[in-house]
Design a protein around this motif. Structure first.
Motif, mmCIF file in Angstrom:
data_model
loop_
_atom_site.group_PDB
_atom_site.id
_atom_site.type_symbol
_atom_site.label_atom_id
_atom_site.label_comp_id
_atom_site.label_asym_id
_atom_site.label_seq_id
_atom_site.Cartn_x
_atom_site.Cartn_y
_atom_site.Cartn_z
ATOM 1 N N GLY A 57 0.812 -1.209 0.000
ATOM 2 C CA GLY A 57 0.000 0.000 0.000
ATOM 3 C C GLY A 57 0.847 1.261 0.000
ATOM 4 N N GLY A 58 0.181 2.383 0.142
ATOM 5 C CA GLY A 58 0.881 3.647 0.138
ATOM 6 C C GLY A 58 -0.005 4.735 -0.435
ATOM 7 N N PHE A 59 0.621 5.795 -0.899
ATOM 8 C CA PHE A 59 -0.109 6.929 -1.440
ATOM 9 C C PHE A 59 0.108 7.017 -2.950
ATOM 10 N N ALA A 60 -0.916 7.501 -3.650
ATOM 11 C CA ALA A 60 -0.832 7.734 -5.093
ATOM 12 C C ALA A 60 -1.829 8.825 -5.444
ATOM 13 N N VAL A 61 -1.677 9.392 -6.628
ATOM 14 C CA VAL A 61 -2.649 10.376 -7.100
ATOM 15 C C VAL A 61 -3.643 9.676 -8.012
ATOM 16 N N MET A 62 -4.800 10.268 -8.140
ATOM 17 C CA MET A 62 -5.822 9.697 -9.008
ATOM 18 C C MET A 62 -5.301 9.611 -10.437
ATOM 19 N N GLU A 63 -5.688 8.559 -11.138
ATOM 20 C CA GLU A 63 -5.207 8.308 -12.492
ATOM 21 C C GLU A 63 -5.543 9.487 -13.411
ATOM 22 N N GLY A 64 -4.557 9.885 -14.205
ATOM 23 C CA GLY A 64 -4.755 10.973 -15.162
ATOM 24 C C GLY A 64 -4.364 12.334 -14.636
ATOM 25 N N TYR A 65 -4.090 12.433 -13.307
ATOM 26 C CA TYR A 65 -3.731 13.743 -12.748
ATOM 27 C C TYR A 65 -2.256 14.009 -12.950
ATOM 28 N N ARG A 66 -1.922 15.234 -13.310
ATOM 29 C CA ARG A 66 -0.522 15.665 -13.369
ATOM 30 C C ARG A 66 -0.471 17.161 -13.137
ATOM 31 N N LEU A 67 0.682 17.643 -12.722
ATOM 32 C CA LEU A 67 0.870 19.068 -12.473
ATOM 33 C C LEU A 67 1.043 19.819 -13.779
ATOM 34 N N GLU A 68 0.590 21.057 -13.790
ATOM 35 C CA GLU A 68 0.786 21.880 -14.983
ATOM 36 C C GLU A 68 2.260 22.239 -15.111
ATOM 37 N N ARG A 69 2.752 22.212 -16.331
ATOM 38 C CA ARG A 69 4.158 22.556 -16.535
ATOM 39 C C ARG A 69 4.308 23.841 -17.350
ATOM 40 N N ASN A 70 3.181 24.506 -17.613
ATOM 41 C CA ASN A 70 3.166 25.805 -18.268
ATOM 42 C C ASN A 70 3.928 25.797 -19.584
ATOM 43 N N ALA A 71 4.961 26.673 -19.685
ATOM 44 C CA ALA A 71 5.606 26.865 -20.986
ATOM 45 C C ALA A 71 6.741 25.886 -21.259
ATOM 46 N N LEU A 72 7.049 24.986 -20.324
ATOM 47 C CA LEU A 72 8.166 24.067 -20.520
ATOM 48 C C LEU A 72 7.801 22.978 -21.533
ATOM 49 N N THR A 73 8.669 22.774 -22.514
ATOM 50 C CA THR A 73 8.454 21.703 -23.485
ATOM 51 C C THR A 73 9.038 20.399 -22.962
ATOM 52 N N PHE A 74 8.655 19.294 -23.599
ATOM 53 C CA PHE A 74 9.194 17.988 -23.204
ATOM 54 C C PHE A 74 10.711 17.969 -23.354
ATOM 55 N N GLU A 75 11.229 18.513 -24.467
ATOM 56 C CA GLU A 75 12.672 18.507 -24.709
ATOM 57 C C GLU A 75 13.408 19.286 -23.634
ATOM 58 N N GLU A 76 12.842 20.415 -23.196
ATOM 59 C CA GLU A 76 13.488 21.220 -22.152
ATOM 60 C C GLU A 76 13.528 20.469 -20.828
ATOM 61 N N ILE A 77 12.416 19.847 -20.474
ATOM 62 C CA ILE A 77 12.366 19.099 -19.211
ATOM 63 C C ILE A 77 13.322 17.908 -19.261
ATOM 64 N N ALA A 78 13.344 17.187 -20.389
ATOM 65 C CA ALA A 78 14.227 16.025 -20.526
ATOM 66 C C ALA A 78 15.695 16.440 -20.419
ATOM 67 N N SER A 79 16.043 17.604 -20.971
ATOM 68 C CA SER A 79 17.428 18.091 -20.893
ATOM 69 C C SER A 79 17.808 18.400 -19.455
ATOM 70 N N VAL A 80 16.892 19.044 -18.724
ATOM 71 C CA VAL A 80 17.162 19.368 -17.314
ATOM 72 C C VAL A 80 17.319 18.093 -16.499
ATOM 73 N N ILE A 81 16.477 17.096 -16.765
ATOM 74 C CA ILE A 81 16.556 15.827 -16.032
ATOM 75 C C ILE A 81 17.906 15.149 -16.273
ATOM 76 N N SER A 82 18.371 15.140 -17.527
ATOM 77 C CA SER A 82 19.674 14.524 -17.840
ATOM 78 C C SER A 82 20.800 15.240 -17.103
ATOM 79 N N ALA A 83 20.744 16.583 -17.100
ATOM 80 C CA ALA A 83 21.786 17.355 -16.411
ATOM 81 C C ALA A 83 21.746 17.109 -14.906
ATOM 82 N N LEU A 84 20.546 17.069 -14.334
ATOM 83 C CA LEU A 84 20.412 16.836 -12.896
ATOM 84 C C LEU A 84 20.920 15.459 -12.498
ATOM 85 N N LYS A 85 20.665 14.457 -13.333
ATOM 86 C CA LYS A 85 21.158 13.107 -13.032
ATOM 87 C C LYS A 85 22.681 13.091 -13.007
#
Length: 313
Positions: A57-85
């Motif tokens: 068990g544990g905690f989860a969010v309802m299916e389909g829910y996600r936070l708004e990311r406003n003007a960030l594109t997928f490529e921008e977020i993926a680049s930040v994730i790679s750099a952070l890793k």
């Protein structure tokens, strides 16, 4: 601090399919009871968090829910994730892991799969081969001194193998290429200096506070000047044998090397003249010839002859 913790919990719950209260408590360094209170606060704020009982068990969010990311594109977020890793492998900082979770939570499940596809093809790791935790510990100590605005004490060995004890006022921690540097005001020299962390030993954070001095920011144009300041420089014309091409290209870059009809490569470079330069040239053995200046040719020749005499014995 509580608001920051609640936000971090939200990011973790959104990013994971399911996460237990015990794991959240461990990551946030609080009690399980505190986690339950924070989850209740999130639910009251309108976030659709569901609790699952029993094993697994544990905690989860309802299916389909996600936070708004406003003007960030997928490529921008993926680049930040790679750099952070890449940074999490270099810096011993739990906050980077939380930041990574925040950015990852902005992706949909389908985008996460795409991001993993590219992350398998691009890995950023700024740690040299075979390192232990010594460099991470130095970085952590310097960051602590920067945060507390207290002086830093250490022994420093220069390029010429002269060791001095320093107590400096740390200004900026810099990662340049694959090497860490500390920009600090050094009372011993009465000026700002750049210290390479690999040459620092017995690093200790003191209890002595200081007022941060006014100084120019470390713009890219300033770094070359700092690298050369206080040092005699030498402009070298080097001729590399074809067998040394791979290493010469790796160090100088393909565009800097001129290839002759005989396959030999020539490069013109200016560096501070010190023990590092001498060792670098000697490391190529007979695969490099110094064409200019003559003075440096003689110096390297004399050192090579002394090496031959030593091993000849």
């Amino acid at each position: 601090m509580r608001l920051e913790r609640i936000l971090a919990i939200l990011m973790l719950v959104v990013n994971r399919r399911r996460i237990s209260a015990a794991e959240l408590a461990d990551k946030m360094e609080v009690s399980v009871r505190t986690v339950y209170r924070d989850i209740e606060t999130l639910c009251q704020a309108g976030f659709p968090i569901v609790a699952y009982q029993g094993a697994g068990g544990g905690f989860a969010v309802m299916e389909g829910y996600r936070l708004e990311r406003n003007a960030l594109t997928f490529e921008e977020i993926a680049s930040v994730i790679s750099a952070l890793k890449g940074m999490t492998k270099t810096l011993d900082d739990a906050r980077l892991g939380t930041t990574l979770e925040k950015y990852t939570s902005l992706l949909t499940d389908k985008e996460k799969e795409t991001a993993r596809f590219w992350q398998e093809r691009l890995v950023i790791d700024m740690n040299p081969w075979g390192v232990d935790g010594a460099m991470k510990r130095k970085v952590a100590l310097i960051r602590e001194a920067l945060q507390k605005e207290v002086t830093l004490r250490f022994s420093y060995t220069s390029n010429n193998r002269i060791t001095t004890d320093r107590e400096v006022e740390p200004m900026t921690l810099l990662l340049k290429g694959a090497a860490w540097y500390l920009h600090a005001y050094c009372p011993l020299r009465g000026d700002f200096r750049m210290f390479r962390l690999s040459r620092m030993s017995q690093v200790m954070v003191t209890d002595s506070p200081f007022e941060r001095r006014e100084h120019a920011s470390l713009e890219e144009k300033d770094l070359e000047q700092m690298w050369n300041s206080g040092s005699r420089t030498v402009t070298m014309v080097l001729r590399f044998a074809p067998e040394a091409r791979a290493r010469a290209e790796e160090f100088f870059g393909m565009e800097e090397l001129q290839t002759g009809e005989d396959g030999f490569l020539t490069v013109v470079q200016t560096y501070p003249e010190d023990e590092w330069v001498y060792g670098f040239l000697l490391s190529f053995g007979d695969l490099v010839e110094i064409l200019e200046p003559e003075r440096l040719r003689v110096l390297i020749r004399d050192r090579a002859e002394r090496i031959c005499r030593m091993y000849g014995k």
